[in-house]
Design a protein around this motif. Structure first.
Motif, short mmCIF file in Angstrom:
data_model
loop_
_atom_site.label_atom_id
_atom_site.label_comp_id
_atom_site.label_asym_id
_atom_site.label_seq_id
_atom_site.Cartn_x
_atom_site.Cartn_y
_atom_site.Cartn_z
N LYS A 457 0.83 -1.22 0.00
CA LYS A 457 0.00 0.00 0.00
C LYS A 457 0.87 1.26 0.00
CE LYS A 457 -4.30 -1.86 1.89
NZ LYS A 457 -5.10 -1.43 0.71
N ALA A 458 2.02 1.20 0.69
CA ALA A 458 2.92 2.37 0.68
C ALA A 458 3.50 2.57 -0.72
CB ALA A 458 4.05 2.16 1.68
N THR A 459 3.87 1.50 -1.38
CA THR A 459 4.41 1.60 -2.74
C THR A 459 3.37 2.19 -3.69
OG1 THR A 459 5.81 -0.34 -2.35
CG2 THR A 459 5.46 0.31 -4.62
N ALA A 460 2.13 1.70 -3.56
CA ALA A 460 1.06 2.22 -4.42
C ALA A 460 0.82 3.70 -4.15
CB ALA A 460 -0.21 1.41 -4.19
N ALA A 461 0.88 4.08 -2.87
CA ALA A 461 0.63 5.48 -2.52
C ALA A 461 1.71 6.39 -3.10
CB ALA A 461 0.57 5.62 -1.01
N LEU A 462 2.96 5.90 -3.11
CA LEU A 462 4.06 6.70 -3.63
C LEU A 462 3.96 6.89 -5.14
CD1 LEU A 462 6.92 5.20 -1.48
CD2 LEU A 462 6.30 7.62 -1.56
N LYS A 463 3.21 6.04 -5.79
CA LYS A 463 3.09 6.13 -7.25
C LYS A 463 1.92 7.00 -7.69
CE LYS A 463 5.30 1.67 -8.10
NZ LYS A 463 5.13 0.28 -8.59
N ALA A 501 13.78 -5.79 -2.79
CA ALA A 501 13.35 -4.90 -3.88
C ALA A 501 12.17 -4.04 -3.45
CB ALA A 501 12.99 -5.72 -5.11
N ALA A 502 11.23 -4.64 -2.73
CA ALA A 502 10.06 -3.89 -2.27
C ALA A 502 10.47 -2.81 -1.27
CB ALA A 502 9.04 -4.84 -1.64
N LEU A 503 11.42 -3.12 -0.39
CA LEU A 503 11.91 -2.11 0.55
C LEU A 503 12.51 -0.93 -0.21
CD1 LEU A 503 13.64 -4.26 3.34
CD2 LEU A 503 11.63 -2.82 3.60
N ALA A 504 13.25 -1.23 -1.27
CA ALA A 504 13.86 -0.16 -2.06
C ALA A 504 12.79 0.72 -2.70
CB ALA A 504 14.78 -0.75 -3.13
N GLU A 505 11.70 0.11 -3.14
CA GLU A 505 10.62 0.88 -3.78
C GLU A 505 9.95 1.84 -2.80
OE1 GLU A 505 7.82 -1.61 -5.72
OE2 GLU A 505 9.24 -2.35 -7.22
N VAL A 506 10.04 1.51 -1.51
CA VAL A 506 9.48 2.41 -0.49
C VAL A 506 10.50 3.45 -0.07
CG1 VAL A 506 8.57 2.57 1.85
CG2 VAL A 506 7.84 0.70 0.36
N VAL A 507 11.71 3.01 0.22
CA VAL A 507 12.68 3.92 0.84
C VAL A 507 13.26 4.92 -0.17
CG1 VAL A 507 14.76 2.48 0.53
CG2 VAL A 507 14.59 4.01 2.49
N SER A 524 16.49 6.76 8.23
CA SER A 524 16.66 5.78 9.31
C SER A 524 16.53 4.36 8.78
CB SER A 524 15.61 6.02 10.41
OG SER A 524 15.72 7.32 10.92
N LEU A 525 15.54 4.13 7.92
CA LEU A 525 15.36 2.80 7.33
C LEU A 525 16.54 2.45 6.43
CD1 LEU A 525 13.74 0.27 6.77
CD2 LEU A 525 12.39 1.55 5.08
N ALA A 526 17.02 3.43 5.66
CA ALA A 526 18.19 3.18 4.81
C ALA A 526 19.39 2.81 5.67
CB ALA A 526 18.50 4.41 3.96
N PHE A 527 19.55 3.49 6.79
CA PHE A 527 20.65 3.16 7.71
C PHE A 527 20.51 1.73 8.22
CE2 PHE A 527 22.21 2.60 11.99
CZ PHE A 527 23.52 3.04 11.90
N ASN A 528 19.31 1.35 8.66
CA ASN A 528 19.11 0.00 9.21
C ASN A 528 19.41 -1.08 8.18
OD1 ASN A 528 18.34 1.24 11.54
ND2 ASN A 528 16.18 0.64 11.44
N VAL A 529 18.97 -0.85 6.95
CA VAL A 529 19.24 -1.83 5.88
C VAL A 529 20.74 -1.94 5.64
CG1 VAL A 529 18.96 -2.29 3.43
CG2 VAL A 529 16.99 -1.53 4.77
N ALA A 530 21.42 -0.79 5.53
CA ALA A 530 22.85 -0.80 5.26
C ALA A 530 23.64 -1.37 6.44
CB ALA A 530 23.32 0.62 4.95
N ALA A 531 23.21 -1.05 7.66
CA ALA A 531 23.90 -1.58 8.85
C ALA A 531 23.75 -3.09 8.95
CB ALA A 531 23.38 -0.90 10.11
N PHE A 532 22.57 -3.58 8.61
CA PHE A 532 22.35 -5.03 8.63
C PHE A 532 23.29 -5.72 7.63
CE2 PHE A 532 20.29 -8.73 6.72
CZ PHE A 532 20.11 -9.53 7.85
N LEU A 533 23.40 -5.15 6.44
CA LEU A 533 24.30 -5.72 5.43
C LEU A 533 25.75 -5.64 5.89
CD1 LEU A 533 24.48 -6.88 2.56
CD2 LEU A 533 24.61 -4.54 1.71
#
Length: 647
Positions: A457-463, A501-507, A524-533
């Motif tokens: 729903k967030a992805t759809a809203a962003l579009k 991929a879906a996370l990228a479409e949101v962030v 913050s979400l980008a940081f969490n994803v990068a820190a996890f990696l």
């Protein structure tokens, strides 16, 4: 009185290597060399154990070449005693065509007799062969010829390099050469070669200084184990040393350590002990590029493993960035940024109820009353107890039954309400994800949870083309919820692998949002994803010294390129919030540092995007706020990423 020492040289391929090597390997190899030592009127060689015959009377026939290696002052009786001692080390079960073979033995004997060694073109043949692509491809086949079967298994036949169905002319030629070589190495005994105890990293049994010096020259990283027959602690630590040689020994790509065992009571082992100042056994010496790096005395298995890992880390850094000094990046915490604020739960439920009551209820599996009852009668009491202002010593955890009913109610509500009215519901889940039991349940039953529904729903809203209709509150709350999924490692991994991929479409679009709070949540979400990696990469470096098995499921070059591009663009556009710049710079550092795609994909991309200039602009007037980035730690991080991680 001295005695002449000669080296008999044979070609195990019967001329096939000379004829076919350039076609197969791209370089000229004149023979697959077998050598033996002729002294005191006898020819001594290693294959099925140590054998002795009259010169030229072995199963190899007449030598292809005879090399004069000088004379020895050692008498025949002493030489015979030496050979008897060596029979305990050069046994049939240790033979390996590439690693522990006739030339290993000959080199030891020549070192004992004359202090010299056999010619380099013979010693270096396995290394030269394995450095070719064909040799590396053939390595597993050769290893299979010498792999030790279990006691219940028959000795395996010599395999062909490639199954017949896929055979090529080159593979057939290679099979012919291997068959010829194997026939020669096994012909001296009716029993075929048993396999070596080790595969890629056999332990080199060394008995004299010249052989040891040759061993050091041929291994960038090396571990020497000085032992003695009557040493109890040596026998205790030897199985650990053998396992390490299997795990950390030289691999087909040339990385790894060489492992040598020197019995100070065998051959000239005592001379080696004196040379390196060995006064007690067991002693381990660690070498890098032929130079002594460290020494360890005693039978401490954990310390031995740590020292070997450290040696390999220094010899083969797993990534060029490990040699960089990055204090600001290394000072960053790898812990996720979590949104822990607890809302007034009754107020959130009242607002959500008003949305439910003011919208036509669509056909769903639950009625409005059922959904509201689940929230007020089950979910609200749990959240209030779990996240009360003065929590009890034992916090309640969500049960699977509660979560299942809540998820069903969520699906019903989400199908009935517009996206802009769902943010209170998302906020309740955002809070609940701070409970480890919720994160565990979601990771175990991902399709039963509403996380994917919220992302879609967030992805759809962003579009939605019209920015004014973009439901800002819903997007903001979803970004915070997704950040909180990283509170549970199992859920973070599950989401990262399945919804990357879906996370990228949101962030990615959220990083460029006009609303500052949304950009902060997205950063913050980008940081969490990068820190996890980054945490996964760091753990691999620490755990294997560059040789641990790679978890390639975490790596995706195309995704990294997309994320790095988005973060750099967001950094360029962010001129108001130092907090956002800080989180984006940290995200970029984690995405770049230790990335396997850095040299091939990311470095050229950073150059094209002029990333260094983008970062440095953040430090100048107007680059971020009136005076640029002000906080010292943020400035230091931005400068470090710009100067050391960007071309």
């Amino acid at each position: 009185m001295t005695e002449p020492v000669k080296l008999y040289v044979y070609d195990l391929s019967n001329g096939m290597a000379r004829q076919m090597s350039r076609q197969l390997t791209g370089r000229q190899i004149d023979g697959i060399w077998h050598t033996s030592v002729v002294v005191f009127g006898r020819e001594t060689f290693y294959g099925q154990g140590i054998s002795t015959t009259l010169p030229g009377r072995s199963h190899h026939g007449a030598p292809l070449q005879v090399i004069d290696l000088g004379e020895t002052a050692i008498d025949e009786e002493t030489f015979n005693e030496y050979v008897m001692e060596m029979k305990d080390h050069y046994t049939a079960d240790k033979y390996h065509l590439l690693e522990f073979n006739c030339n290993s033995f000959t080199n030891d004997v020549i070192g004992f007799l004359t202090g010299g060694s056999i010619p380099d073109y013979i010693k270096d043949l396995p290394t030269d062969f394995l450095s070719t692509p064909f040799g590396a491809a053939l390595r597993p086949t050769i290893d299979a010829m010498y792999r030790r079967p279990s006691p219940s298994e028959p000795t395996p036949p010599i395999p062909s390099p490639i199954p017949a169905a896929n055979a090529t002319p080159d593979s057939q030629l290679a099979a012919s050469i291997l068959q010829a070589v194997a026939a020669h190495t096994q012909a001296s005994n009716s029993t075929p070669n048993a396999a070596t105890q080790t595969l890629y990293a056999p332990i080199h049994a060394i008995t004299n200084p010249p052989s040891f010096h040759s061993f050091l020259k041929s291994h960038r990283a090396a571990v020497a184990f000085f032992t003695a027959a009557n040493c109890g602690p040596c026998r205790m630590i030897e199985p650990v040393f053998e396992r390490l040689s299997e795990e950390k020994g030289v691999k087909a790509d040339g990385t790894g350590a060489g492992f040598a065992k020197i019995d100070i009571g065998v051959g000239l082992g005592n001379s080696l002990a004196s040379e390196w100042g060995i006064r007690a056994t067991p002693t381990f010496i660690f070498f890098l590029d032929g130079k002594k790096l460290d020494e360890m005395k005693g039978a401490d298995a954990n310390e031995l493993r740590s020292q070997v890992d450290l040696l390999l880390f220094q010899a083969y850094p797993p990534h060029p960035h490990t040699s960089l000094s990055l204090p600001a990046v290394q000072a960053l915490s790898l812990n996720p940024i979590l949104f822990t604020q607890v809302p007034a739960i009754d107020t959130v439920l009242t607002r959500l109820s008003s949305f439910i009551d003011s919208n036509p209820w669509l056909s769903t599996t639950q009625s409005p009353g059922q959904a509201k009852q689940t929230l007020t009668g089950t979910v609200a009491p749990y959240l209030k107890a779990r996240f009360s202002a003065a929590p009890s010593s034992k916090l309640p955890s969500a049960t699977p039954t509660l979560l299942t009913s809540w998820s069903q109610a969520t699906s019903a509500i989400a199908s009935a309400l517009p996206v802009a009215s769902l943010f209170p519901l998302v906020d309740l889940w955002r809070l609940a994800l701070l409970d480890p039991s919720v994160g565990t349940w979601v990771s175990s039953f991902p399709t039963s949870s509403p996380i994917l529904l919220f992302i879609d729903k967030a992805t759809a809203a962003l579009k939605i083309p019209d920015p004014t209709s973009n439901p800002r509150n819903y997007l903001l709350t979803v970004l915070r919820l997704l950040s909180n999924t990283f509170a549970t490692p199992a859920l973070a991994r599950s989401l990262f692998l399945t919804t990357r991929a879906a996370l990228a479409e949101v962030v990615i679009p959220s990083l460029l949002h006009t609303d500052g709070a949304v950009r902060t949540a997205a950063a913050s979400l980008a940081f969490n994803v990068a820190a996890f990696l980054q945490k996964g990469r760091v753990d691999k470096v620490k755990g294997g010294g560059g040789h641990a098995a790679r978890d390639n499921t975490l790596e995706d070059e195309d995704w990294e390129v997309e994320m790095v591009s988005a973060v750099v663009e967001a950094l360029g556009r962010e001129t108001t919030s130092e907090e956002v710049v800080h989180r984006l710079a940290a995200s970029l550092a984690f995405l770049l540092r230790l990335s396997p795609a850095y040299d091939t994909q990311l470095s050229p991309l950073l150059d094209v995007l002029q990333t260094r200039a983008v970062l440095k602009r953040k430090l100048t007037k107007g680059g971020c706020g009136e005076d640029g980035v002000v906080k010292k730690d943020v400035r230091k991080l931005v400068e470090e990423v710009a100067n050391k991680l960007c071309p």
